[in-house]
Design an enzyme around this catalytic site. Structure first.
Site, PDB file in Angstrom:
ATOM      1  N   GLU A   1      32.279  20.211  -0.293  1.00  0.00           N
ATOM      2  CA  GLU A   1      32.827  19.280  -1.269  1.00  0.00           C
ATOM      3  C   GLU A   1      31.649  18.522  -1.854  1.00  0.00           C
ATOM      4  O   GLU A   1      30.612  18.374  -1.216  1.00  0.00           O
ATOM      5  CB  GLU A   1      33.780  18.282  -0.585  1.00  0.00           C
ATOM      6  CG  GLU A   1      33.111  17.031   0.019  1.00  0.00           C
ATOM      7  CD  GLU A   1      32.134  17.320   1.165  1.00  0.00           C
ATOM      8  OE1 GLU A   1      32.211  18.414   1.761  1.00  0.00           O
ATOM      9  OE2 GLU A   1      31.289  16.445   1.455  1.00  0.00           O
TER      10      GLU A   1
ATOM     11  N   LYS B   1      19.705  14.885   1.893  1.00  0.00           N
ATOM     12  CA  LYS B   1      20.886  15.710   2.165  1.00  0.00           C
ATOM     13  C   LYS B   1      20.520  17.141   2.567  1.00  0.00           C
ATOM     14  O   LYS B   1      21.254  17.790   3.283  1.00  0.00           O
ATOM     15  CB  LYS B   1      21.816  15.714   0.960  1.00  0.00           C
ATOM     16  CG  LYS B   1      22.581  14.414   0.830  1.00  0.00           C
ATOM     17  CD  LYS B   1      23.806  14.571  -0.031  1.00  0.00           C
ATOM     18  CE  LYS B   1      24.657  13.318  -0.015  1.00  0.00           C
ATOM     19  NZ  LYS B   1      24.050  12.232  -0.822  1.00  0.00           N
TER      20      LYS B   1
ATOM     21  N   SER C   1      16.104   7.196   0.773  1.00  0.00           N
ATOM     22  CA  SER C   1      16.877   8.425   1.029  1.00  0.00           C
ATOM     23  C   SER C   1      16.732   9.438  -0.100  1.00  0.00           C
ATOM     24  O   SER C   1      16.838  10.639   0.130  1.00  0.00           O
ATOM     25  CB  SER C   1      18.348   8.078   1.241  1.00  0.00           C
ATOM     26  OG  SER C   1      18.844   7.299   0.166  1.00  0.00           O
TER      27      SER C   1
END
Ligand SMILES: *Cc1c(COP(=O)(O)O)cnc(C)c1O
Length: 417
Positions: A108, A86, A376
């Protein structure tokens, strides 16, 4: 790239009038930035030094020998700063914020992973940052709330609706609409109105570009790439260099949860409740109730537990370029344990969906070919979920004794000093 924000019939920018101008401004700012060599160079420096890129492409030699099929490789995104992919998107958008002269970032977050990445990126670039998070999630995800606050971000609990991710998104949109001149809304996955799906894919495509180079250097004949798909950002970035070609196979693993019934999974491409819809500013496939509301979802992994999917994936799934599999929680946990023990690689629960999908197909693929799993994220963050599963009694005893110790006033730091 999308055509005017569309991928086939999916995508678009279905936003209220007040968000038109900030979205148009963002679109212009973003496409200018990625044509500008100085922006790209600054981004590259951050990727190398702050994130720790390139992340390795590891040969899983024990698993490969054990399974007897294709060679298994793992792209180690979990080694990136903050523990997952991310940060690739967060630092890209944060750098864009500086270039566009905005002075404040909002975001968010559901489970808190995107909040953590955004808070770290903003801290590094010196941008004040406020994170909207459903009150229920704030309560459930205290370790990530603590980490966001450690990076200096302000976490704002959202008390409307179901007090979870979708309400946090609504609240962030409202904030953006009220402060378009100063504020950027840093969306965490390849979701939302155009240009977000293109922008997030491009910032995440560093994963796929590295894989392509690393695979070439190792002379790999790639049969398949496998990634987990929540919103779709790690997968779309990983697949990016191969989307236009017909090979290798591209496989997306979504959350199969505890079953195929209503509310038991988050399978937007393969699930029973999946249909087309327009939610949160974009058209895609969603899990919706009969009357068009966002359906309940379920997954052992917080990051895949979302009723929508990247609009480009909706298109690529319909066209058949990307194959989707729904992986049940039980299989996810087995894959997690398998790679931890065989390779010393501890997958995040999300990423373990991809590992499980790879385990399903690896034996069918000849030994001279390779299959690459995108890890990930790493699994340290999931210790509060995996421990009650694998060592329930000991974990409960630990939590109880911690509580007793803290309630007795023994705070470690002060007690020792
Ligand atoms: C958030 C998250 C995901 C899911 O998000 P995508 O946008 O689908 O990539 C997957 N893996 C990890 C480790 C995450 O934190």
């Amino acid at each position: 790239m999308s055509e005017n924000g569309y991928f086939g019939v999916f995508g678009g920018k279905y936003v209220p009038e007040v968000l038109r101008r900030p979205i148009d401004e963002l679109e212009k700012g973003f496409y200018e930035a990625i044509q500008d060599p100085s922006f790209l160079e600054e981004l590259k420096t951050l990727q190398d030094n702050f994130i720790g890129r390139p992340t390795p492409l590891l040969f899983a030699k024990n698993a490969t020998a054990d399974l007897g099929g294709a060679k298994i490789y793992i792209k180690m995104e979990g080694l990136a700063n903050t523990g997952a992919h991310k940060i690739n998107n967060a630092i890209g958008q944060a750098l864009l914020v500086k270039r566009m002269g905005k002075t404040r970032v909002i975001a968010e977050t559901g489970a808190g992973q995107h909040g953590v990445a955004t808070a770290a990126a903003c801290a590094h670039l010196g941008i004040p940052c406020e994170i909207y998070m459903g009150e229920v999630d704030v309560r459930r995800q205290q370790p990530n709330v603590a980490t966001m606050e450690m990076y200096g971000a302000k976490v704002i609990p959202v008390r409307s609706g179901s007090k979870t991710l979708k309400d946090a998104i609504n609240e962030a949109m409202r904030d953006w609409a009220s402060h378009p001149d100063t504020t950027h809304y840093l969306i965490g996955s390849a979701l939302g109105p155009a240009p977000f799906p293109d922008m997030v894919r491009i910032f995440q495509s560093v994963i796929g570009r590295e894989v392509k180079e690393q695979a070439a250097a190792k002379n790999l004949d790639i049969a398949a790439l496998v990634a987990c798909v929540g919103g779709g950002s790690n997968a779309i970035g990983f697949f990016e260099p191969y989307l236009e070609a017909t090979a290798p196979r591209l496989i997306g693993a979504e959350a199969g949860g505890i079953g195929t019934g209503y509310g038991e999974n988050a399978a937007r491409m393969t699930g029973n409740a999946a249909r087309e819809g327009i939610v949160h500013g974009y058209k895609s496939r969603f899990l919706l109730t009969e009357d068009g509301q966002m359906a309940e979802t379920r997954s052992i992994s917080a990051g895949l537990d979302y009723p929508g999917i990247n609009p480009q994936f909706a298109d690529l799934g319909v066209s058949g370029r990307v194959e989707f599999m729904a992986i049940p929680d039980k299989e996810v946990l087995e894959a997690l344990q398998y790679f931890a023990r065989k390779e010393g690689v501890f997958f995040a629960l999300e990423s373990a969906h991809a590992a499980a999908a790879a385990l399903r197909i690896v034996k069918e693929i000849p030994k001279d070919k390779a299959i690459i799993i995108n890890m990930s994220g790493r699994g340290d963050k999931d210790i509060f979920i995996t421990s009650p599963v694998f060592r329930n009694r000991q974990w409960k005893e630990f939590l109880k004794s911690e509580l007793t110790r803290l309630e007795s006033g023994a705070d470690i730091y002060h007690a020792k000093n």
